[in-house]
Enzyme design. Structure first.
Site, PDB file in Angstrom:
ATOM      1  N   ASP A 294      43.438  40.347  44.294  1.00 37.33           N
ATOM      2  CA  ASP A 294      44.111  40.538  43.022  1.00 37.33           C
ATOM      3  C   ASP A 294      45.616  40.310  43.195  1.00 37.33           C
ATOM      4  O   ASP A 294      46.215  40.807  44.153  1.00 37.33           O
ATOM      5  CB  ASP A 294      43.837  41.971  42.548  1.00 37.33           C
ATOM      6  CG  ASP A 294      44.409  42.246  41.170  1.00 37.33           C
ATOM      7  OD1 ASP A 294      43.993  41.567  40.220  1.00 37.33           O
ATOM      8  OD2 ASP A 294      45.265  43.143  41.056  1.00 37.33           O
TER       9      ASP A 294
ATOM     10  N   GLU B 113      43.927  35.264  43.764  1.00 35.84           N
ATOM     11  CA  GLU B 113      44.442  35.126  42.410  1.00 35.84           C
ATOM     12  C   GLU B 113      45.898  34.743  42.614  1.00 35.84           C
ATOM     13  O   GLU B 113      46.731  35.591  42.939  1.00 35.84           O
ATOM     14  CB  GLU B 113      44.314  36.443  41.633  1.00 35.84           C
ATOM     15  CG  GLU B 113      44.699  36.308  40.182  1.00 35.84           C
ATOM     16  CD  GLU B 113      44.698  37.637  39.431  1.00 35.84           C
ATOM     17  OE1 GLU B 113      44.378  37.639  38.247  1.00 35.84           O
ATOM     18  OE2 GLU B 113      45.034  38.681  40.020  1.00 35.84           O
TER      19      GLU B 113
END
Lengths: 110, 703
Positions: free
Chosen positions: B350, B387
Site C-alpha cells: 500500500d 501501489e
C-alpha cells in the site's frame, strides 16, 4: 482435570473431565502415558471436556501421532460440536478419527 | 537443552525467575521452560518488562531489565516458568520527553512489542473493548508449530495469475453467504469451491495485520449507524494476524486458522497475496495514542520534521521511517515471517512510493529497502507488487524502482480502459499500449510488471462504474467530500439503480466489455470481489467505514445475476485456455517463429488499418497463436466503443482455417460467450458487424 481409565477386552477407554489447556495438558499426558504404553486400541472419551486450548489441541495431536506411529489406534469419542468446530477451523479435525457413540468407536477399530 | 551450562535462572523478582536473554531474534520467543524477550530502543535510558495474565486488568509482575542485560541498544531477558498461552506482555520505556528532538518516551504507558506475533484486545470483531484498559493492545506469543503436510508457496508464474481482491470479512459476513463462520478466514475456506469454479487462481486480501476496527469510530450523524475502520489500513502490529477475522480469535487460535486457510487454498491451486501497509501505523500524528513504536523509539520508527512533528506522506498522520536501517530490517523480518511461517505467495504494498523515500522524505534513486526486498533469499519467489504512488504526491507508475522484480498496480491501465469503454475521444493509441501489457511503461521489465485492473476496493464497483456519473458517499458522514472525483464513470443514461431493461442491458454489456478487456490484456488481471456478479455500493466509491450490507458481498446475486456471472467465468476460462494471451514477454511486432505472420497485428474497421486519430473509438487486434508456448489458436478481437454498430473487415484466417465466434458482448446470454467446441463458424469470413459499444472475439484453430 480428572482422568478415569477403564479396560474392556483389548480396548482401553480414557475419560477426560474438564478443560485441556497449557496447564493441564502436561498432567493429562503424564496420566495417560502408561495406558498408551501397553494398549493398542484406545478410546479418548471427550464427553466431559468443555474446552480445548491451542496447547490442548497440540497435545492431543502429538499423543495421537506417537500412538499411531507404534501402530496403535486412537479414537476421540463425543467431541462437543463447539470443540469440533474449533478443531475444524484450525485444521486439526482432519487428522483425527472421531466417533459419536461407543458403537461407532468400536467400529473404528474393526 | 536443559543440560546447557547457561540455562538456569540467575535472578529473581517477586517469585519470577529470570536471567540474561539472547539479543536475537527480536520479540518474544519460546525457549524450554521460558520465554526470551528482546527489544530495541536507541534512546531509552531504561526498560521494564511488564507481564500480565491474559485478560487481567493489572500486571502480575514488572521486571526492570538490569543494565547488564542490555547489549548495544537491545534489552533481552529470559523469564522462566511462564504459561505461554495465558501470557500477555509489554514494556515500559524510560527516556526523555523532548518532542522537538524526536523523543516521546512516557514511562507511565505500557507499549506493545513491534515483533508481537499475536495481539490481544480486539479478539472478537466489533466486541466493545474496555476503554479504560491500561494496556489495550497486548502482545502475546504464538505457537509456531503447524503441520503443513508438504505445502509450500505455489510459485505460479505471474503471467498465469488471475487475481481476486477481497476483504476477509466482507466476503462472507452477509448471512446470505451461508457459511458456518461468517466474516472469517474459516468462512473463506468454506467458499474455496466457489473461487475455484470462478476460475481465479490467486486471492489478494485487504489488510489482515492486527488493526483496531474501533479506530476513529463514530456514529453517522443522521442514520446513527456505526462507522468503523472496516478496511483496516492502519496497522497495530506487522507480525500479528487480525484476531477478529478468525472464528477462533476468541480462543487466540487465529494463527492456526489462517494457516489452515492458506494450506487449503494452495491445495485448490489458489495463491494468497497480502495487502501490506508499511507506510504508516495506527499511532497517528502527535495527537494520536502511544501504542508501541512512538513510546519505544519515536525518532527511529517515524519520519519527523526538523521540529519533531510527523511527516504525513501517507495521509494518515504519520509515516513509517522505512529506510532507516532498523525499520528496514523489521520490514524484511516481517515479510520473511509471512512468507516462511504462513506460506504467503506475495505482497501488495500500500502506498509503496513511501518505501522509496529517505529519512527526510525525499525520494531515493536507489532505495535500500526496495532493493533488499528484491534480492532477499527468502522472498525470491514471492510476488512483490507496488501501489506505486503515495499521498505526498509521488506518482511512480512506470518508474517505480523495480530491480527487475517489482510489479505495479497499473493506475494508467485503469484510467485508459475506463475512458475507452465510456467512449471518450483520443484513447485508441494508448489502448494499444495497455492491451499489450503497457510496453510504454514497462519495456525493460516485461508485461508481468503490470497488474491490470479496472476496479479495486478503493473506488466504484464495476457495476457502479456504469450506474453512476458521480460518487454518492453521503453514508460516510463526511458530506460527500471524501473519495475520488476522477472516476471516468458513466451512468448509461440514468443516475443510480434502474428498472429499465434497456439501461440494465447496456450496463451489463459495459461490465462485460470491461471484463473482456481485462482478460484479453497482457499483464496480471485483477478483479474485485463481487464484480463478477454485479455488486453495488449504491454509488459509494470509498466504503472504508462500512461494516454492513453496503460493503458485504450479497450472495443472492449469484442467482440473480446469473448472466453476468456465467459470462465472467467464461471469459476467465478463455484467458486460462489461451496461452497466447498470457505471454511474459512483450510482442515484437514481427514474425519470430516463421508462421508467416507477426506475433501481433493491429487492425481497424479496415484490416491492417488501425485508426489512432482522436475521433476513433475502434481498434482490433490479431494475435498469432504460433508464437505462443504451447502453440495456440489465433485470436482476433474487435473493440467498438462507438455508439453505433460498425463493420470490421477481417484479416484472412489462413489456409484451411476459419474464424469462429468465441465472445460477442452485444448478444444476450447464452450467445455472448461460447465454449471452444461450441463456437459458431462465421458465415462471412471477410467481415463482421460489431454492435454499438461492443467487443467481439474470434478464434481460428491452430494449424
Amino acid at each position: 482435570m480428572n482422568v478415569v481409565i477403564t479396560e474392556v477386552g483389548d480396548v482401553s477407554t480414557i475419560r477426560l473431565d474438564g478443560s485441556i489447556d497449557g496447564k493441564t495438558a502436561p498432567l493429562v499426558r503424564e496420566q495417560i502415558a502408561p495406558t498408551l504404553e501397553k494398549a493398542s486400541k484406545v478410546i479418548l472419551d471427550m464427553t466431559k471436556v468443555n474446552y480445548l486450548s491451542s496447547a490442548g489441541l497440540r497435545l492431543l495431536l502429538l499423543v495421537y501421532r506417537e500412538f499411531a506411529a507404534k501402530k496403535g489406534k486412537l479414537v476421540l469419542l463425543n467431541v462437543s460440536p463447539e470443540i469440533q468446530s474449533v478443531m475444524s477451523h484450525t485444521g486439526f479435525l482432519s487428522f483425527f478419527t472421531l466417533a459419536g457413540s461407543d458403537v461407532e468407536a468400536m467400529g473404528a477399530f474393526a | 537443552m536443559e543440560s546447557r551450562i547457561d540455562y538456569y535462572p540467575t535472578h529473581e523478582h517477586e517469585g519470577f525467575k529470570f536471567r540474561r536473554g539472547r539479543t536475537l531474534p527480536f520479540g518474544a520467543t519460546m525457549v524450554p521452560n521460558g520465554v526470551n524477550f528482546s527489544v530495541f530502543s536507541s534512546a531509552a535510558t531504561a526498560c521494564t518488562l511488564v507481564l500480565f495474565r491474559k485478560h487481567e486488568p493489572e500486571p502480575m509482575v514488572e521486571i526492570e531489565f538490569p543494565q547488564e542485560f542490555r547489549i548495544g541498544d537491545v534489552y533481552s531477558m529470559i523469564v522462566f516458568d511462564l504459561d505461554y498461552e495465558e501470557l500477555e506482555y509489554g514494556f515500559r520505556f524510560d527516556g526523555p520527553w523532548e518532542p522537538a528532538w524526536g523523543h516521546r518516551f512516557d514511562k507511565s504507558k505500557i507499549v506493545g512489542d513491534p515483533y508481537a506475533k499475536v495481539i490481544g484486545g480486539r479478539d472478537v470483531w466489533r466486541a466493545e473493548p474496555d476503554w479504560n484498559d491500561m494496556y489495550g493492545h497486548r502482545s502475546r506469543l504464538a505457537f509456531d508449530d503447524f503441520d503443513w503436510e508438504g505445502d509450500r508457496p505455489l510459485e505460479t508464474p505471474s503471467k498465469d495469475l488471475v487475481v481476486y481482491e477481497m476483504h476477509v470479512r466482507g466476503f462472507t459476513a452477509s448471512p446470505t453467504s451461508g457459511v458456518s463462520a461468517p466474516g472469517t478466514f474459516a468462512g473463506i475456506r468454506e467458499k474455496i469451491p466457489y473461487l475455484k469454479d470462478l476460475g481465479i487462481n490467486c486471492i489478494e486480501l485487504l489488510p489482515i495485520f492486527e488493526f483496531d476496527e474501533w479506530e476513529n469510530s463514530r456514529r453517522h450523524p443522521e442514520t446513527g449507524e456505526w462507522l468503523l475502520n472496516y478496511w483496516g489500513y492502519s496497522t497495530l502490529g506487522f507480525f500479528a494476524p487480525k484476531a477478529g477475522f478468525a472464528a477462533t480469535g476468541r480462543f487466540g487460535m487465529q494463527v492456526d486458522e489462517l494457516k489452515t486457510l492458506i494450506k487449503d487454498l494452495h491445495k485448490a491451486g489458489i495463491e494468497v497475496i497480502l495487502d501490506v501497509v508499511f507506510n504508516h501505523t495506527a499511532e497517528g500524528d502527535h495527537r494520536g495514542p502511544t501504542i508501541s513504536y512512538r513510546g519505544i523509539d519515536n525518532r527511529t520508527y517515524y519520519m519527523l520534521t526538523p521540529e519533531g512533528y510527523y511527516y504525513n506522506f501517507s495521509g494518515c498522520g504519520n509515516t513509517l521511517n522505512c529506510n532507516h536501517p532498523v525499520v528496514r530490517n523489521m520490514v524484511l523480518d516481517c515479510l520473511r515471517y509471512w512468507a516462511s511461517e504462513y506460506h504467503v505467495d506475495g505482497f501488495r504494498f500500500d502506498l509503496a512510493s513511501i518505501l522509496g523515500r529517505d529519512q527526510n522524505g525525499a525520494p531515493l534513486a536507489n532505495p535500500p529497502l526496495l532493493e533488499s526486498l528484491a534480492y532477499d533469499p527468502v522472498l525470491s519467489k514471492c510476488k512483490l507488487i507496488a501501489e506505486a504512488w503515495d499521498a505526498g504526491g509521488l506518482y511512480q507508475v512506470g518508474s517505480f524502482p523495480a530491480y527487475g522484480r517489482w510489479a505495479e498496480w497499473n493506475g494508467k491501465y485503469r484510467d485508459c480502459i475506463r475512458k475507452f469503454i465510456k467512449g471518450e475521444m483520443a484513447q485508441v493509441g494508448e489502448m494499444a499500449q495497455r492491451i499489450q501489457g503497457s510496453p510504454d511503461l514497462y519495456y525493460y521489465r516485461g508485461p508481468t510488471a503490470s497488474t491490470n485492473f479496472i476496479t479495486a476496493h478503493d473506488g466504484f464497483t464495476l457495476w457502479d462504474l456504469y450506474s453512476y456519473n458521480w460518487k454518492h458517499n453521503e453514508a460516510n458522514g463526511e458530506n460527500n467530500n471524501d473519495g475520488s472525483n476522477d472516476n471516468d464513470s458513466w451512468n448509461a443514461g440514468w443516475e443510480g439503480e434502474s428498472t429499465d431493461p434497456e439501461t440494465n442491458a447496456l450496463r451489463r454489456k459495459l461490465v462485460k466489455n470491461a471484463m473482456c478487456l481485462l482478460m484479453l490484456s497482457r499483464g496480471i488481471p485483477m478483479i474485485v470481489m463481487g464484480d463478477e456478479m454485479g455488486r453495488t455500493q449504491n454509488g459509494n466509491n470509498n466504503a472504508y467505514c462500512h461494516d454492513n450490507e453496503l460493503a458485504w458481498l450479497d450472495w443472492t446475486m449469484v442467482d440473480r445475476n446469473t448472466e453476468l456471472l456465467q459470462f465472467i467465468k467464461g471469459v476467465i476460462r478463455f484467458r486460462r485456455e489461451h496461452p497466447v494471451l498470457r505471454g511474459d514477454r512483450f510482442f515484437e511486432h514481427r514474425d519470430v517463429v516463421g508462421s508467416g505472420r507477426p506475433d501481433i497485428r493491429f487492425h481497424g474497421t479496415q484490416a491492417f488499418w488501425a485508426d489512432y486519430s482522436a475521433g476513433s473509438r475502434c481498434l482490433a487486434v490479431e494475435l498469432c497463436g504460433e508464437h505462443a508456448t504451447p502453440r495456440d489458436d489465433a485470436i482476433y478481437f474487435a473493440m467498438n466503443m462507438h455508439w453505433d454498430g460498425l463493420p470490421f473487415q477481417l484479416p484472412y484466417a489462413g489456409d484451411g482455417r476459419s474464424w469462429k465466434v468465441a465472445i460477442n458482448t452485444s448478444m444476450p446470454s447464452p450467445h455472448d460467450i461460447y465454449e471452444k467446441s461450441q463456437a459458431p463458424r462465421l458465415e462471412n469470413q471477410g467481415e463482421i458487424i460489431v454492435g454499438p459499444r461492443s467487443i467481439m472475439v474470434l478464434i481460428a484453430d491452430r494449424l
